[in-house]
Design an enzyme around this catalytic site. Structure first.
Site, PDB file in Angstrom:
ATOM      1  N   CYS A 139     -61.011 -42.850   2.799  1.00 22.70           N
ATOM      2  CA  CYS A 139     -62.231 -42.181   3.219  1.00 22.70           C
ATOM      3  C   CYS A 139     -61.939 -40.760   3.679  1.00 22.70           C
ATOM      4  CB  CYS A 139     -62.909 -42.950   4.343  1.00 22.70           C
ATOM      5  SG  CYS A 139     -64.264 -43.918   3.715  1.00 22.70           S
ATOM      6  N   CYS A 353     -73.200 -24.104 -31.147  1.00 17.69           N
ATOM      7  CA  CYS A 353     -71.797 -24.094 -31.581  1.00 17.69           C
ATOM      8  C   CYS A 353     -71.377 -22.660 -31.903  1.00 17.69           C
ATOM      9  CB  CYS A 353     -71.604 -25.012 -32.783  1.00 17.69           C
ATOM     10  SG  CYS A 353     -72.654 -24.616 -34.198  1.00 17.69           S
ATOM     11  N   CYS A 382     -60.762 -21.129 -37.447  1.00 17.34           N
ATOM     12  CA  CYS A 382     -60.877 -22.287 -36.546  1.00 17.34           C
ATOM     13  C   CYS A 382     -59.505 -22.767 -36.068  1.00 17.34           C
ATOM     14  CB  CYS A 382     -61.603 -23.434 -37.268  1.00 17.34           C
ATOM     15  SG  CYS A 382     -61.740 -24.929 -36.277  1.00 17.34           S
ATOM     16  N   CYS A 385     -60.359 -26.285 -31.672  1.00 19.97           N
ATOM     17  CA  CYS A 385     -60.359 -26.468 -30.211  1.00 19.97           C
ATOM     18  C   CYS A 385     -61.327 -27.537 -29.711  1.00 19.97           C
ATOM     19  CB  CYS A 385     -60.640 -25.140 -29.511  1.00 19.97           C
ATOM     20  SG  CYS A 385     -62.368 -24.647 -29.548  1.00 19.97           S
TER      21      CYS A 385
END
Lengths: 437, 450
Positions: A139, A353, A382, A385
């Site tokens: 806690c 995108c 590209c 990723c």
């Protein structure tokens, strides 16, 4: 039909879904309702030592963050351990266990860091015939200011010491509940094991402030204009919990130590993921506090259906199956090449995108073709990723497609060899060495 | 077979409308196209998983709607289908034909929140289609009990009852008057609500549980006697539906040009080529319920030039839901209220017009105002309700003309249960019939197993 029954440290339950030590397990009334709804077990809300019980605030105890459509994603609380009389709790635990023999009843405990205090409470809990105890070293609020909870959990030596006291003073299985409010979860886990604990459970809640009221300038939840950090839980914390579970599951010193997984379990899938990372049971709180105890029916049915589909007859068939696939970054295959692919049939042309890639990544997604909106991946840019996949609102519209062996990556001009090669072997790494044959 | 000449008429001004197959196919395509995976995910995300959910209370079969929607949302559509089938084995058809706008979706709390309920019907279809397409049965039968039960009528009530009995391990023998199972699902539902032969496929799926034998061409009161069934079986369930049609009470209504909507829809449903089905040019439909809408809309889709619905009370009293009324209007059907037919007008033996009288309602009673209106038409359809015609020889106690059954669907005769439209208090809904069948089966099971 898959068998969901579990045997965790000898504690049996008809399914791996336990309610975590929290407000839903504070009273027999709640616990009985949970068992009626189908929960496999409970960890009773933390008991403190005999004497005047703790006092809770009478203002807001919870704060939250929401996703779209006000879906509760994260909950924070400043409630302390049980504020009910110890004797009443013990009586109720005894009665519930007597009435529900097939369910797991574990009792969470938190008393001052003195052996006598632990000795005294352990004897009382044993009388209830509960199945085990969970030491609340987690806690982060309130009790930690008094030298308990996370104040113990943040010091491995204390964990080891208290765990040892408990093992020496009770026949009951001992689970140590770990706080995530530390730097490296392996140290407290190792300490628990050294102290003789039978298992660890994690994660407890994360220290948090959910929001600040911009009129009163008080943190939320606000108690008369002031706020205190609370413990954060719910779906938002699951990734943190999964990682900490995995770290313990694959650590050489703690490998094989039974784990009860906690942290954002909301659906059967979350539970299956924790179990795949080695957990023997999972503990749930926020999902029940959001939807009621009935939510366990979805978890039971979904897990069972998935196991049937995959041919897993019991939990043991897939427990820990993902542990071996958690590795260090340096061992990831750098020769593995993927390219994003956008399914034009599924694309709704929102452009998220594109803008994510264009503004913040690699300029690898078109915005138009022939004068119309058109989103397509430029393989030569590209890097694989996955950001576009994550921001796309349509599931499975964008997928990452691995390049086949023999193909040439148009971005690097390099051939995909299909061979495994990691950073430790990479020529750019000044420390590189030849792979072991 | 030329439908409108069947009842003795001849040489009437009705014929196929010459619509192309493509046009007919487009007209009778799915009224509500199914959700795809993305739509189902987005829609299921909208469910609040309410406590004591109002949608569930509103469902006559008490399907656990929040649970099945959550199962869809967590990627478990087959589990969702089981949750549905547990309460309603005809959940696939109900997903298509239930007036959800007056049942579950009307009760959805999202109506209060933003006036847009969760699309429960379409989600139910998504889940049930998912499991049925794999030809996977949702449940396995219990061990054989050695008990034999007769189920008369293979409509929604009979199928639901037979399935549940089979699950309990009893051997079920069904007796069906027609050549196919499904009852109104096969013969009565509007074609655009159950496309792709769904009624037949669903009946086959339901009976795929095993332990159910069907005898076709067996009509109670004709070549099937209740007494013998009672002797030969351990229990009997009657789900015989309604065979009679209410009369308009007009002279000339038995002649050519006046037809029962139910008969015509049955013919439409069984027609192999809708382009050849004869249809009137100007059609007057008398009634205000779902059947009136179904016949009116389908007539329009078949190419009728003008279709009007004539209802004797005010719009608010119409049995057809607002959604159905809108559907009819969107297809070009004109709905008139407060009109009752008083006379059929013929010219050279052919239907020429339906003469109606304007009505008012006083204390719920419809009275004519004396003002008459003439509606030129070549076909009149009666869609004013069906009646139970007792095929048991008066051995069962009736209430208001239908079989009296208790909450467990036990009739006044020991060993005989009944459900569906033939029972008093029925709601004339597929889903209510399914509920009757399931309840009766559980009651029969309890009675047989002691």
């Amino acid at each position: 039909m898959a068998n969901l029954s579990t045997n965790f440290l000898g504690i049996k339950s008809p399914n791996p879904f336990w309610l975590a030590s929290a407000p839903p397990t504070d009273k027999a009334y709640n616990v009985v309702r949970a068992f009626q709804a189908g929960w496999g077990g409970v960890v009773w809300k933390t008991l403190g030592e005999a004497g005047p019980p703790v006092v809770n605030v009478s203002g807001p105890r919870y704060g939250a963050i929401w996703g779209a459509d006000r879906r509760l994603l994260g909950l924070n609380n400043i409630e302390l351990i049980t504020d009910r009389d110890l004797e009443i709790n013990l009586q109720e635990i005894k009665q519930v266990k007597r009435d529900w023999k097939d369910r797991a009843v574990v009792v969470s405990l938190m008393v001052p860091c003195q052996e006598d205090s632990w000795k005294a409470i352990l004897a009382r809990v044993e009388e209830t015939e509960a199945d085990g105890i969970e030491l609340n070293f987690g806690c982060p609020h309130g009790m930690s200011e008094r030298g308990m909870g996370a104040a113990v959990g943040q010091v491995p030596e204390y964990i080891e010491m208290v765990a040892r006291w408990c093992k020496q003073n009770t026949r009951m299985p001992v689970i140590v509940k770990l706080t995530p409010n530390i730097t490296d979860i392996r140290y407290p886990a190792r300490a628990a094991k050294k102290g003789g604990a039978d298992a660890v459970s994690l994660i407890n809640t994360i220290s948090s402030i959910t929001s600040v009221n911009l009129d009163s300038f008080s943190p939320e939840p606000s108690i008369d204009g002031k706020g205190s950090h609370g413990g954060y839980c719910g779906p938002a914390v699951k990734p943190i919990a999964l990682n900490m579970v995995a770290e313990i599951a694959r650590d050489a010193e703690t490998r094989g130590l039974p784990i009860s997984g906690i942290g954002g379990v909301t659906t059967w899938r979350d539970a299956a993921e924790f179990i795949a990372l080695g957990c023997g049971t999972v503990q749930v709180c926020t999902a029940a506090m959001t939807y009621g105890f009935k939510v366990v029916q979805e978890m039971i049915d979904g897990l069972s259906e998935w196991m049937d589909r995959k041919g897993h007859r019991s939990l043991a068939d897939f427990q820990g199956r993902a542990v071996g696939n958690v590795t260090d970054w340096q061992y990831l295959n750098l020769n593995y090449v993927t390219k994003a692919h956008i399914d034009q049939e599924l694309c709704i042309k929102c452009g998220r995108c594109h803008i994510a890639c264009e503004d913040t990544s690699h300029q690898a997604i078109t915005a138009e073709k022939g004068g119309v909106r058109h989103f397509e991946v430029k393989d030569e840019e590209c890097v694989g990723c996955n950001l576009c996949v994550n921001v796309c609102p349509v599931e499975n519209c964008i997928t990452m497609v691995p390049m086949r062996k023999g193909a040439t990556d148009p971005r690097t001009g390099r051939k995909v060899t299909g061979d495994y090669g990691n950073w430790t072997q990479h020529p750019n790494n000044p420390m590189s060495c030849k792979a072991a044959e | 077979m030329a439908l409108h000449t069947r009842k003795g008429g001849s040489g009437r001004a009705v014929s196929a409308m010459g619509l192309s197959k493509a046009q007919i196919a487009a007209n009778f395509s799915d009224l509500h196209p199914p959700l795809d995976a993305h739509e189902a995910r987005v829609e299921s995300d909208r469910c609040y998983f309410c406590h004591d959910a109002p949608c569930m209370t509103a469902c006559p079969t008490t399907i656990d709607i929040p649970l099945f929607i959550r199962e869809i949302n967590t990627g478990n559509p087959d589990g969702a289908a089981r949750t549905i089938f547990m309460q309603n084995i005809l959940g696939g058809m109900c997903a298509r034909v239930c007036p959800t706008e007056t049942l579950c979706e009307q009760a959805c709390v999202r109506n209060v929140a933003e006036g847009k309920p969760v699309k429960i019907g379409l989600l139910q279809r998504y889940a049930t289609d998912h499991l049925m397409e794999q030809k996977r049965q949702p449940f396995a039968r219990a061990k054989a009990t050695g008990k034999r039960v007769a189920v008369v009528g293979a409509g929604p009530a009979g199928l639901a009852c037979a399935h549940r009995l089979a699950l309990h391990g009893h051997a079920v023998e069904m007796f069906e008057a027609r050549k196919k199972p499904g009852g109104l699902n096969e013969y009565g539902i509007a074609a655009y609500k159950a496309t792709d032969d769904f009624a037949r496929r669903e009946a086959a799926y339901v009976m795929g549980v095993g332990g159910i034998k069907v005898n076709y061409g067996k009509a109670l009161g004709k070549n099937l006697k209740l007494e013998k069934l009672r002797r030969d079986f351990d229990a009997v369930f009657l789900g015989v539906g309604l065979q009679g049609v209410n009369a308009l009470g007009l002279s000339g209504e038995d002649g050519p040009g006046v037809d029962d909507a139910v008969d015509y829809i049955a013919e439409l449903r069984q027609a192999s080529d809708l382009t050849k089905l004869k249809v009137g040019k100007k059609i007057a439909v008398v009634g205000g319920g779902m059947t009136a809408i179904d016949i009116a809309v389908q007539s329009k889709l078949l190419g009728a030039e003008e279709v009007m619905i004539l209802y004797r009370r005010a719009q608010a009293k119409m049995g057809a839901s607002p959604f159905e009324q809108e559907l009819a209007k969107s297809k070009g059907v004109v709905i008139h209220h407060n009109l009752m037919p008083v006379k059929v007008k013929k010219k050279a033996g052919r239907m020429a017009a339906l003469i109606c009288e304007r009505t008012t309602e006083r204390n719920g009673k419809v009275t004519g105002t004396g003002k008459r209106v003439e509606f030129p038409c070549d076909v009149v359809f009666k869609a004013i309700g069906q009646t139970y015609t007792d095929p048991t020889g008066g051995v069962l106690r009736l209430e208001k003309g239908r079989i009296l059954a208790d909450a467990e669907r036990r009739t006044s005769l020991p060993g005989v249960w009944a459900g569906g439209d033939c029972v008093y208090g029925g709601k004339d809904l597929t889903v209510a019939s399914v509920d009757d069948g399931r309840r009766a089966a559980d009651s029969i099971h309890a009675a047989l197993m002691g």
